[in-house]
Design a protein around this motif. Structure first.
Motif, PDB file in Angstrom:
ATOM      1  N   LEU B 161       0.717  -1.323  -0.049  1.00 56.54           N
ATOM      2  CA  LEU B 161      -0.083   0.041   0.000  1.00 56.54           C
ATOM      3  C   LEU B 161       0.755   1.230   0.068  1.00 56.54           C
ATOM      4  O   LEU B 161       0.517   2.318  -0.509  1.00 56.54           O
ATOM      5  CB  LEU B 161      -0.832   0.067   1.351  1.00 56.54           C
ATOM      6  CG  LEU B 161      -1.924  -0.839   1.415  1.00 56.54           C
ATOM      7  CD1 LEU B 161      -2.978  -0.937   2.496  1.00 56.54           C
ATOM      8  CD2 LEU B 161      -2.941  -0.979   0.088  1.00 56.54           C
ATOM      9  N   VAL B 162       2.019   1.317   0.721  1.00 51.78           N
ATOM     10  CA  VAL B 162       2.798   2.417   0.889  1.00 51.78           C
ATOM     11  C   VAL B 162       3.519   2.466  -0.656  1.00 51.78           C
ATOM     12  O   VAL B 162       3.540   3.697  -1.268  1.00 51.78           O
ATOM     13  CB  VAL B 162       3.831   2.161   1.994  1.00 51.78           C
ATOM     14  CG1 VAL B 162       4.943   3.355   1.792  1.00 51.78           C
ATOM     15  CG2 VAL B 162       3.260   2.046   3.299  1.00 51.78           C
ATOM     16  N   ALA B 163       3.909   1.270  -0.999  1.00 55.49           N
ATOM     17  CA  ALA B 163       4.616   1.410  -2.431  1.00 55.49           C
ATOM     18  C   ALA B 163       3.576   2.233  -3.746  1.00 55.49           C
ATOM     19  O   ALA B 163       3.946   3.029  -4.298  1.00 55.49           O
ATOM     20  CB  ALA B 163       4.978  -0.011  -2.892  1.00 55.49           C
ATOM     21  N   GLU B 164       2.473   1.690  -3.447  1.00 51.60           N
ATOM     22  CA  GLU B 164       1.510   2.242  -4.420  1.00 51.60           C
ATOM     23  C   GLU B 164       1.111   3.665  -4.364  1.00 51.60           C
ATOM     24  O   GLU B 164       1.116   4.467  -5.188  1.00 51.60           O
ATOM     25  CB  GLU B 164       0.033   1.419  -4.238  1.00 51.60           C
ATOM     26  CG  GLU B 164      -0.225   0.078  -4.945  1.00 51.60           C
ATOM     27  CD  GLU B 164      -1.165  -0.725  -4.616  1.00 51.60           C
ATOM     28  OE1 GLU B 164      -2.227  -0.236  -3.764  1.00 51.60           O
ATOM     29  OE2 GLU B 164      -1.257  -1.814  -4.827  1.00 51.60           O
ATOM     30  N   PHE B 165       1.103   4.096  -2.895  1.00 52.25           N
ATOM     31  CA  PHE B 165       0.912   5.555  -2.515  1.00 52.25           C
ATOM     32  C   PHE B 165       2.219   6.220  -3.310  1.00 52.25           C
ATOM     33  O   PHE B 165       1.941   7.460  -3.856  1.00 52.25           O
ATOM     34  CB  PHE B 165       0.865   5.606  -1.264  1.00 52.25           C
ATOM     35  CG  PHE B 165       0.703   7.399  -0.753  1.00 52.25           C
ATOM     36  CD1 PHE B 165      -0.614   7.717  -0.860  1.00 52.25           C
ATOM     37  CD2 PHE B 165       1.802   7.747  -0.447  1.00 52.25           C
ATOM     38  CE1 PHE B 165      -0.652   9.044  -0.291  1.00 52.25           C
ATOM     39  CE2 PHE B 165       1.636   9.084   0.203  1.00 52.25           C
ATOM     40  CZ  PHE B 165       0.542   9.830   0.186  1.00 52.25           C
ATOM     41  N   ILE B 166       3.420   5.824  -3.208  1.00 53.37           N
ATOM     42  CA  ILE B 166       4.608   6.402  -3.797  1.00 53.37           C
ATOM     43  C   ILE B 166       4.622   6.445  -5.147  1.00 53.37           C
ATOM     44  O   ILE B 166       5.015   7.390  -5.840  1.00 53.37           O
ATOM     45  CB  ILE B 166       5.861   5.925  -3.008  1.00 53.37           C
ATOM     46  CG1 ILE B 166       6.117   6.229  -1.678  1.00 53.37           C
ATOM     47  CG2 ILE B 166       7.037   6.251  -3.978  1.00 53.37           C
ATOM     48  CD1 ILE B 166       6.950   5.264  -0.922  1.00 53.37           C
ATOM     49  N   ASN B 170       4.483   9.151  -8.149  1.00 58.41           N
ATOM     50  CA  ASN B 170       5.983   9.157  -9.133  1.00 58.41           C
ATOM     51  C   ASN B 170       7.223   9.685  -8.404  1.00 58.41           C
ATOM     52  O   ASN B 170       7.979  10.522  -8.877  1.00 58.41           O
ATOM     53  CB  ASN B 170       5.634   9.861 -10.492  1.00 58.41           C
ATOM     54  CG  ASN B 170       6.572   9.494 -11.406  1.00 58.41           C
ATOM     55  OD1 ASN B 170       7.237   8.264 -11.361  1.00 58.41           O
ATOM     56  ND2 ASN B 170       7.056  10.195 -12.383  1.00 58.41           N
ATOM     57  N   LEU B 171       7.172   9.641  -7.191  1.00 53.58           N
ATOM     58  CA  LEU B 171       8.343   9.970  -6.409  1.00 53.58           C
ATOM     59  C   LEU B 171       9.255   9.017  -6.795  1.00 53.58           C
ATOM     60  O   LEU B 171       9.404   7.661  -6.456  1.00 53.58           O
ATOM     61  CB  LEU B 171       8.018   9.937  -5.045  1.00 53.58           C
ATOM     62  CG  LEU B 171       6.789  10.753  -4.420  1.00 53.58           C
ATOM     63  CD1 LEU B 171       6.590  10.597  -2.872  1.00 53.58           C
ATOM     64  CD2 LEU B 171       6.961  12.269  -4.731  1.00 53.58           C
ATOM     65  N   LYS B 200       7.143  -1.979 -10.775  1.00 56.72           N
ATOM     66  CA  LYS B 200       6.920  -0.809 -11.636  1.00 56.72           C
ATOM     67  C   LYS B 200       8.271  -0.226 -12.064  1.00 56.72           C
ATOM     68  O   LYS B 200       8.238   1.129 -12.343  1.00 56.72           O
ATOM     69  CB  LYS B 200       5.982   0.158 -10.656  1.00 56.72           C
ATOM     70  CG  LYS B 200       4.532  -0.203 -10.380  1.00 56.72           C
ATOM     71  CD  LYS B 200       3.692  -0.488 -11.588  1.00 56.72           C
ATOM     72  CE  LYS B 200       2.459  -1.017 -11.136  1.00 56.72           C
ATOM     73  NZ  LYS B 200       1.374  -1.479 -12.129  1.00 56.72           N
ATOM     74  N   GLY B 201       9.219  -0.930 -11.532  1.00 61.71           N
ATOM     75  CA  GLY B 201      10.551  -0.323 -11.903  1.00 61.71           C
ATOM     76  C   GLY B 201      10.904   0.850 -11.060  1.00 61.71           C
ATOM     77  O   GLY B 201      12.043   1.480 -11.516  1.00 61.71           O
ATOM     78  N   PHE B 202      10.596   1.054  -9.876  1.00 59.80           N
ATOM     79  CA  PHE B 202      11.026   1.817  -9.059  1.00 59.80           C
ATOM     80  C   PHE B 202      12.272   1.394  -8.072  1.00 59.80           C
ATOM     81  O   PHE B 202      12.179   0.244  -7.468  1.00 59.80           O
ATOM     82  CB  PHE B 202       9.822   2.549  -8.242  1.00 59.80           C
ATOM     83  CG  PHE B 202       9.019   3.304  -8.551  1.00 59.80           C
ATOM     84  CD1 PHE B 202       8.246   2.947  -9.694  1.00 59.80           C
ATOM     85  CD2 PHE B 202       8.767   4.457  -8.082  1.00 59.80           C
ATOM     86  CE1 PHE B 202       7.300   3.870 -10.276  1.00 59.80           C
ATOM     87  CE2 PHE B 202       7.995   5.566  -8.514  1.00 59.80           C
ATOM     88  CZ  PHE B 202       7.394   5.093  -9.623  1.00 59.80           C
ATOM     89  N   THR B 316       2.290  13.401   4.322  1.00 58.72           N
ATOM     90  CA  THR B 316       2.410  13.141   3.034  1.00 58.72           C
ATOM     91  C   THR B 316       1.661  14.270   2.193  1.00 58.72           C
ATOM     92  O   THR B 316       0.733  14.937   2.736  1.00 58.72           O
ATOM     93  CB  THR B 316       1.857  11.886   2.595  1.00 58.72           C
ATOM     94  OG1 THR B 316       0.599  11.747   3.076  1.00 58.72           O
ATOM     95  CG2 THR B 316       2.797  10.881   3.203  1.00 58.72           C
ATOM     96  N   LYS B 317       1.630  14.389   0.576  1.00 62.54           N
ATOM     97  CA  LYS B 317       0.861  15.234  -0.007  1.00 62.54           C
ATOM     98  C   LYS B 317      -0.353  14.554  -0.655  1.00 62.54           C
ATOM     99  O   LYS B 317      -1.226  15.285  -1.128  1.00 62.54           O
ATOM    100  CB  LYS B 317       1.728  15.912  -0.966  1.00 62.54           C
ATOM    101  CG  LYS B 317       2.687  17.079  -0.190  1.00 62.54           C
ATOM    102  CD  LYS B 317       3.509  17.992  -1.320  1.00 62.54           C
ATOM    103  CE  LYS B 317       4.606  17.292  -2.071  1.00 62.54           C
ATOM    104  NZ  LYS B 317       5.349  18.170  -2.709  1.00 62.54           N
ATOM    105  N   GLY B 318      -0.024  13.317  -0.708  1.00 68.97           N
ATOM    106  CA  GLY B 318      -1.069  12.526  -1.261  1.00 68.97           C
ATOM    107  C   GLY B 318      -1.666  12.799  -2.821  1.00 68.97           C
ATOM    108  O   GLY B 318      -1.052  13.626  -3.437  1.00 68.97           O
TER     109      GLY B 318
END
Lengths: 318, 318
Positions: B161-166, B170-171, B200-202, B316-318
């Motif tokens: 969930l944290v990864a999806e948020f990031i 696109n951070l 996702k290649g991050f 966070t900015k969300g």
């Protein structure tokens, strides 16, 4: 599970010999001792401390009654108490009342039925109940009676230290967020604060928080104050957040001072100026006073007051 | 202290009658019951739960082993466990290991000697020891064996969930502050986070904190990151403070995300974006699973995984 009889049989000795060996109470030759230990390891035998408790009438349990586990001051204190108790061979049965009188009465009853050897109670809401109890008690924060041992930080002095700090800066617009009247420590902090300020002709506003777990219901406009003294760090940390919401800059627009010196007061940003309670010493002293009573040692002093000091950090200008 | 014999004598009945009345086990007329109750109140008699424990071979005690009482997640969980246990007639013996394996072994031995009816252990450092124990166990966070009940939040999902948020924002400059390899929950959070980001290649940097009580020893320059995911709120809150010291504005210069949703994550400013663990449900489930085992009820599932969700707040900015 293997019992003492199984161990005795397998080791080829009597039960009394096994008992002497386990309790280190009387002579057992090294050879026999080694054989018994081997069997104990092999069978996975555990001495029955509970059965021993009935025999010796000592449960080796101390009840610990705390009001609110969410305020980190209490877990920090509980940890100190648990550690010291374990070093001394005692277990801690931890119970949390959530500042509810009925909860506390139920917990006390449960602990007595379980024959705990003593009780440490913090900030009791039903002091009268403890006067009827005939096992060792140490009361932290609230003085219950002349007979029951009372252990506390010097809350009155802590209040005066905060007042002196404010007087030195000549801050005149002062708010005190006070705890419940039924909390002796809250009252002492308030009294110390008030007496020192009055002495120098300083006035201050007061708001009382009855339940510490409530949302902060502070109607006062925080803009109108130079400094807020909160009766504990938990409230102070939440006040920092309130000030940020109101776009007040700490410590330039408003200064904040707490009481307790909990772990988070040093870890948050801005770090909190606060009065240090010697949490570790309080925990050790509580256990030592209970065990001295259990061992029927004479304790001349009924009141034990530990010193406090002000720690200046980033929420004040000093 | 008055015993059952005293009560029987004073009430003019047999001991068996008093026992039936107290244990609510067999017929006692209302008139006799009232008389017994009067004498109990008058003499201040307390039923001896300890003696009963020997007789019934049930101590009605549950051992609770937690790693670190200073991280508020554990006291919050302990409170939930203690409350539920008390409702069910059990007491909690609380012990804190400070993440030390030797401490934990000593505590386990002590609890077994005291014949606790079951043990709830959180984030064990000596899993092998529990496989030798023949009383009910519930392990939180670490899966010990296929036999021992295992209860946890869905830490892997939390990480994703944290990864999806990031990813959504696109951070690209990402730091993960990871817990110890010996903590299953820390590893699962890391694995979930990593798997989603990699998909996702991050890419991301990792720093591991071995001992949570240590000062934050983070060598990385925090300026170079857009976002930090800390493996728990305790670390995240301390990171906020680190960022302030480095004059970084949160969330404009850097965003911070924690895990647990402890009380202070909502109370501090800025309030912390974090993954919510259902602390209350975890506590209730732990007690329910222990008691079911004590009562020898069949529990088909050995793994119990509770759902988590991301809670967006001010870091966070969300």
């Amino acid at each position: 599970m293997a019992n003492m009889r199984d161990v005795a049989k397998k080791a080829g000795v009597g039960i009394a010999t096994v008992s002497r060996y386990i309790n280190n109470d009387g002579y057992v030759s090294k050879e026999v001792g080694d054989r018994i230990q081997e069997v104990i390891d092999e069978l996975g035998y555990k001495p029955n401390t509970l059965a021993r408790a009935i025999f010796t009438k000592k449960s080796k349990m101390i009840g610990l009654i705390i009001p609110n586990i969410l305020n980190p001051f209490f877990p920090e204190l509980a940890e100190g108490i648990e550690k010291r108790a374990r070093e001394e061979g005692y277990k801690i049965v931890l119970c949390s009342t959530k500042y509810d009188e009925k909860n506390e009465k139920d917990i006390l009853e449960m602990l007595l039925c379980n024959r705990v050897d003593g009780i440490v109670v913090i900030d009791t809401r039903c002091p009268q109940e403890y006067t009827k109890v005939n096992i060792p008690i140490v009361s932290l924060e609230n003085q219950i009676s002349d007979e029951i041992l009372y252990l506390t930080s010097d809350n009155f002095k802590g209040g005066t230290l905060v007042a002196e700090f404010i007087i030195k800066q000549n801050l005149r617009r002062i708010l005190h967020v006070k705890g419940s009247d039924s909390s002796r420590s809250a009252m002492e902090r308030y009294r110390g604060f008030k007496s020192k300020l009055s002495e120098k002709g300083f006035e201050f506003d007061v708001v009382e928080l009855v339940n510490c777990e409530d949302e902060l219901a502070i109607k006062q406009d925080l803009n109108q104050y130079d400094v807020i003294f909160a009766w504990n760090d938990d409230i102070a940390i939440r006040l920092i957040s309130e000030c940020y919401k109101k776009k007040l800059i700490i410590p330039d627009d408003i200064q904040i001072i707490g009481f307790d010196n909990i772990y988070y007061s040093r870890k948050i940003s801005p770090s909190l100026t606060t009065v240090n309670q010697p949490i570790c010493k309080l925990g050790e002293a509580a256990v030592d006073l209970i065990i001295k009573q259990i061992k029927k040692k004479h304790i001349p002093e009924k009141k034990h007051i530990l010193d406090v000091k002000l720690i200046e950090r980033e929420t004040t200008k000093g």
